[in-house]
Design an enzyme around this catalytic site. Structure first.
Site, PDB file in Angstrom:
ATOM      1  N   ASP A  78     -57.117 -30.330  31.444  1.00 25.33           N
ATOM      2  CA  ASP A  78     -57.702 -28.995  31.295  1.00 25.33           C
ATOM      3  C   ASP A  78     -56.545 -28.011  31.227  1.00 25.33           C
ATOM      4  O   ASP A  78     -55.544 -28.153  31.923  1.00 25.33           O
ATOM      5  CB  ASP A  78     -58.686 -28.677  32.419  1.00 25.33           C
ATOM      6  CG  ASP A  78     -58.065 -28.734  33.805  1.00 25.33           C
ATOM      7  OD1 ASP A  78     -57.672 -27.684  34.344  1.00 25.33           O
ATOM      8  OD2 ASP A  78     -57.986 -29.854  34.359  1.00 25.33           O
ATOM      9  N   ASP A 163     -66.634 -23.065  36.398  1.00 25.33           N
ATOM     10  CA  ASP A 163     -65.621 -23.287  37.425  1.00 25.33           C
ATOM     11  C   ASP A 163     -65.909 -22.357  38.593  1.00 25.33           C
ATOM     12  O   ASP A 163     -65.744 -21.139  38.483  1.00 25.33           O
ATOM     13  CB  ASP A 163     -64.234 -23.018  36.826  1.00 25.33           C
ATOM     14  CG  ASP A 163     -63.098 -23.186  37.827  1.00 25.33           C
ATOM     15  OD1 ASP A 163     -63.355 -23.264  39.042  1.00 25.33           O
ATOM     16  OD2 ASP A 163     -61.930 -23.216  37.372  1.00 25.33           O
ATOM     17  N   GLU A 165     -64.914 -21.693  42.574  1.00 26.64           N
ATOM     18  CA  GLU A 165     -64.017 -21.994  43.692  1.00 26.64           C
ATOM     19  C   GLU A 165     -63.635 -20.684  44.366  1.00 26.64           C
ATOM     20  O   GLU A 165     -63.711 -19.613  43.761  1.00 26.64           O
ATOM     21  CB  GLU A 165     -62.769 -22.728  43.200  1.00 26.64           C
ATOM     22  CG  GLU A 165     -62.027 -22.003  42.071  1.00 26.64           C
ATOM     23  CD  GLU A 165     -60.921 -22.844  41.470  1.00 26.64           C
ATOM     24  OE1 GLU A 165     -59.904 -23.038  42.169  1.00 26.64           O
ATOM     25  OE2 GLU A 165     -61.068 -23.296  40.312  1.00 26.64           O
TER      26      GLU A 165
END
Length: 276
Positions: A78, A163, A165
């Site tokens: 990635d 994503d 986090e």
């Protein structure tokens, strides 16, 4: 005497047959080959490229116990703006089967290398997809619409990724919503993207975020889990994962500097169909 004659003739006949066999055999090369046999054809992935079991370099390797990343067939990377120089064809030949590319963040940031990486992976025949980095100070709807504005529909692309986090170093948003709020916002984002792209997005997350928010409770959602110091089986007990990010300091031919390394959970046959 007649019987002895028949025995004599039978013996001579057998001798002639044996000589004939030996002569015939000498006309062929029956000795073992002096060189190794040609390797069996490699399996092919969904784009016709070879599937390998690469062992990439690592600037900060972890001594794996149990099943190591190298035992998985399908590896990928990635990337974002931090990877500015990639020779995608070299990366593919080294064993990169897929690339997830950062596209957007929050409701107004577009990664400056997104389009370049997207085109490069596509031209090289590497399977490609885009991900969005979530910003906890902006509504899920705004962020989903921003992603849709910048990432085109592409039937060949991998499913989008959300994503999620904690970002302790963010200069503008260090908000830490409750697990219930996080799960609700994630569902909203996933639903909007699924309606637009026709594919259910996957969620990428980290160990602490997974534990703090209960994000793993979401149904009908596949997960991409970060675990650079242990197999997900140890770090996320009982969790089912599709992708595993096993290093943030990988070294891959064709890529300048460090890059994140990942594996796909299953083998080449499933990979060829996954995300289609």
């Amino acid at each position: 005497m007649v019987e002895s004659l028949w025995r004599f003739l039978l013996r001579r006949l057998l001798e002639c047959i044996l000589v004939l066999i030996l002569i015939t055999g000498c006309g062929r090369n029956t000795a073992p080959p002096t060189s190794s046999p040609a390797p069996a054809p490699q399996a092919r992935d969904g784009n016709g490229g070879p599937v390998t079991y690469p062992k990439f370099g690592d600037a900060d390797p972890h001594p794996w116990q149990g099943r190591a990343p190298s035992s998985y067939a399908i590896h990928g990377i990635d990337v974002a703006r931090y990877q500015t120089d990639i020779d995608w064809r070299v990366a593919k030949s080294a064993g990169v089967s897929f690339a997830y590319i950062k596209a957007t963040e929050g409701g107004d940031f577009l990664d400056p290398m997104y389009k370049t990486h997207w085109r490069g992976a596509k031209r090289a025949g590497i399977r490609y997809g885009a991900y969005h980095y979530y910003y906890f100070c902006r509504p899920a709807e705004d962020q989903a619409r921003w992603f849709i504005k910048n990432v085109p529909r592409d039937s060949n692309a991998l499913p989008p990724v959300l994503d999620m986090e904690w970002n302790h170093t963010s200069p503008t948003c260090q908000l830490r919503p409750s697990g219930e709020t996080v799960r609700r916002e994630a569902e909203r984002f996933l639903d909007i993207l699924q309606a637009h792209y026709g594919k259910r997005p996957m969620i990428y997350t980290t160990v602490d975020f997974f534990a703090d928010t209960g994000i793993g409770r979401l149904r009908n959602t596949e997960f991409w889990l970060r675990s650079v110091a242990g197999h997900p089986r140890q770090v996320y007990p009982g969790a089912f994962w599709t992708f595993w990010q096993y290093s943030g300091t990988g070294l891959v031919p064709g890529i300048s500097g460090k890059v994140d390394l990942n594996v796909f959970r299953a083998g080449p046959d499933i990979w060829a169909r996954w995300g289609r």
